[in-house]
Scaffold this motif. Structure first.
Motif, mmCIF file in Angstrom:
data_model
loop_
_atom_site.group_PDB
_atom_site.id
_atom_site.type_symbol
_atom_site.label_atom_id
_atom_site.label_comp_id
_atom_site.label_asym_id
_atom_site.label_seq_id
_atom_site.Cartn_x
_atom_site.Cartn_y
_atom_site.Cartn_z
ATOM 1 N N ASN A 16 2.015 -1.944 -5.885
ATOM 2 C CA ASN A 16 2.839 -1.039 -5.087
ATOM 3 C C ASN A 16 4.301 -1.309 -5.417
ATOM 4 O O ASN A 16 4.607 -2.054 -6.328
ATOM 5 C CB ASN A 16 2.493 -1.130 -3.604
ATOM 6 C CG ASN A 16 1.093 -0.601 -3.362
ATOM 7 O OD1 ASN A 16 0.764 0.501 -3.780
ATOM 8 N ND2 ASN A 16 0.238 -1.395 -2.730
ATOM 9 N N VAL A 22 6.990 5.535 -0.766
ATOM 10 C CA VAL A 22 6.342 6.769 -1.186
ATOM 11 C C VAL A 22 6.960 7.870 -0.326
ATOM 12 O O VAL A 22 7.175 7.678 0.881
ATOM 13 C CB VAL A 22 4.812 6.695 -0.958
ATOM 14 C CG1 VAL A 22 4.149 8.045 -1.184
ATOM 15 C CG2 VAL A 22 4.196 5.620 -1.836
ATOM 16 N N TYR A 62 -2.218 2.706 -11.093
ATOM 17 C CA TYR A 62 -0.781 2.775 -10.839
ATOM 18 C C TYR A 62 -0.069 2.868 -12.183
ATOM 19 O O TYR A 62 -0.689 2.713 -13.234
ATOM 20 C CB TYR A 62 -0.296 1.554 -10.028
ATOM 21 C CG TYR A 62 -0.488 0.224 -10.715
ATOM 22 C CD1 TYR A 62 0.518 -0.330 -11.499
ATOM 23 C CD2 TYR A 62 -1.681 -0.489 -10.580
ATOM 24 C CE1 TYR A 62 0.337 -1.549 -12.140
ATOM 25 C CE2 TYR A 62 -1.861 -1.708 -11.214
ATOM 26 C CZ TYR A 62 -0.848 -2.230 -11.994
ATOM 27 O OH TYR A 62 -1.033 -3.443 -12.631
ATOM 28 N N ILE A 81 -3.522 6.070 -0.898
ATOM 29 C CA ILE A 81 -2.246 5.642 -1.454
ATOM 30 C C ILE A 81 -2.011 4.185 -1.062
ATOM 31 O O ILE A 81 -2.232 3.809 0.086
ATOM 32 C CB ILE A 81 -1.088 6.518 -0.907
ATOM 33 C CG1 ILE A 81 -1.355 8.007 -1.121
ATOM 34 C CG2 ILE A 81 0.245 6.094 -1.516
ATOM 35 C CD1 ILE A 81 -1.423 8.453 -2.546
ATOM 36 N N LEU A 99 5.522 9.205 -5.905
ATOM 37 C CA LEU A 99 5.059 7.828 -5.981
ATOM 38 C C LEU A 99 6.028 6.986 -6.803
ATOM 39 O O LEU A 99 6.178 7.223 -8.009
ATOM 40 C CB LEU A 99 3.683 7.773 -6.645
ATOM 41 C CG LEU A 99 2.582 8.605 -5.990
ATOM 42 C CD1 LEU A 99 1.382 8.723 -6.916
ATOM 43 C CD2 LEU A 99 2.182 7.980 -4.656
ATOM 44 N N THR A 103 2.951 2.163 -7.444
ATOM 45 C CA THR A 103 2.179 2.575 -6.275
ATOM 46 C C THR A 103 0.760 2.961 -6.658
ATOM 47 O O THR A 103 0.544 3.872 -7.462
ATOM 48 C CB THR A 103 2.851 3.771 -5.570
ATOM 49 O OG1 THR A 103 4.182 3.402 -5.219
ATOM 50 C CG2 THR A 103 2.084 4.169 -4.328
ATOM 51 N N HIS A 105 -2.849 4.669 -6.349
ATOM 52 C CA HIS A 105 -3.329 5.941 -5.800
ATOM 53 C C HIS A 105 -4.661 6.303 -6.428
ATOM 54 O O HIS A 105 -4.967 5.903 -7.549
ATOM 55 C CB HIS A 105 -2.302 7.062 -5.988
ATOM 56 C CG HIS A 105 -1.798 7.247 -7.389
ATOM 57 N ND1 HIS A 105 -0.992 6.323 -8.037
ATOM 58 C CD2 HIS A 105 -1.962 8.255 -8.281
ATOM 59 C CE1 HIS A 105 -0.694 6.763 -9.245
ATOM 60 N NE2 HIS A 105 -1.281 7.939 -9.426
#
Length: 178
Positions: A16, A22, A62, A81, A99, A103, A105
């Protein structure tokens, strides 16, 4: 238009972004007619490039070298997310999700007509990372330049105003857009 800011800590190897939230733009773009074209036009007008049309992968991933924008052109989906310990996010046509690099997802489920237009700031390309983040990945994520323009709202959008003011943001300087 409402824009939500979501922060995520590292989750099961998904790094992240420790500094940038985000950004979730609810019903940001009118997609009632030629939705994908309208989203592409908006992103291009704000300097975002490398545009593609598809969906969202069904596995956690990511990008360590790029910020990524996802414009929902049609349908609806539930995205996860922030990696395995993240947050389920319901998205519908007209929503945009921005994003920051790092991050996690993935798509949990989607309607049969789900269509995304994605893109990146100038000079950034998405690498697809699926394994646990390394120190090199974290350093790459921390060095990704901030965009000059928000993909939806341009110079005054939160990718500029919020991200630039985030403590520890990548140098605090926006990259050149040409």
């Amino acid at each position: 238009m409402n824009v939500d800011e979501l922060m995520f800590a590292e989750s099961d190897g998904v790094p992240n972004n420790p500094h940038l939230p985000v950004l979730v733009y609810q019903r940001a773009i009118d997609v009632s007619h030629e939705g994908a074209i309208r989203i592409e036009q908006r992103f291009r007008a704000n300097g975002w490039q490398g545009l593609w049309r598809n969906g969202v992968f069904g596995y956690h991933h990511y990008h360590s070298y790029a910020h990524e924008v996802l414009g929902i052109a049609a349908g609806r989906a539930t995205l996860l997310i922030g990696g395995p310990g993240g947050r389920e996010l319901e998205v519908v046509a007209g929503d945009v999700v921005l994003l920051p690099a790092g991050t996690g997802h993935r798509r949990l489920e989607a309607s049969s007509n789900f269509l995304v237009v994605g893109g990146y700031p100038p000079g950034q390309d998405a690498d697809i990372q699926r394994s646990s983040a390394t120190e090199a990945d974290r350093q790459a994520i921390a060095s990704v330049p901030l965009p000059c323009l928000d993909p939806v709202l341009g110079a005054n959008g939160p990718a500029v105003t919020v991200w630039r003011n985030a403590p520890g943001a990548a140098g605090g300087a926006a990259e050149e857009q040409g």
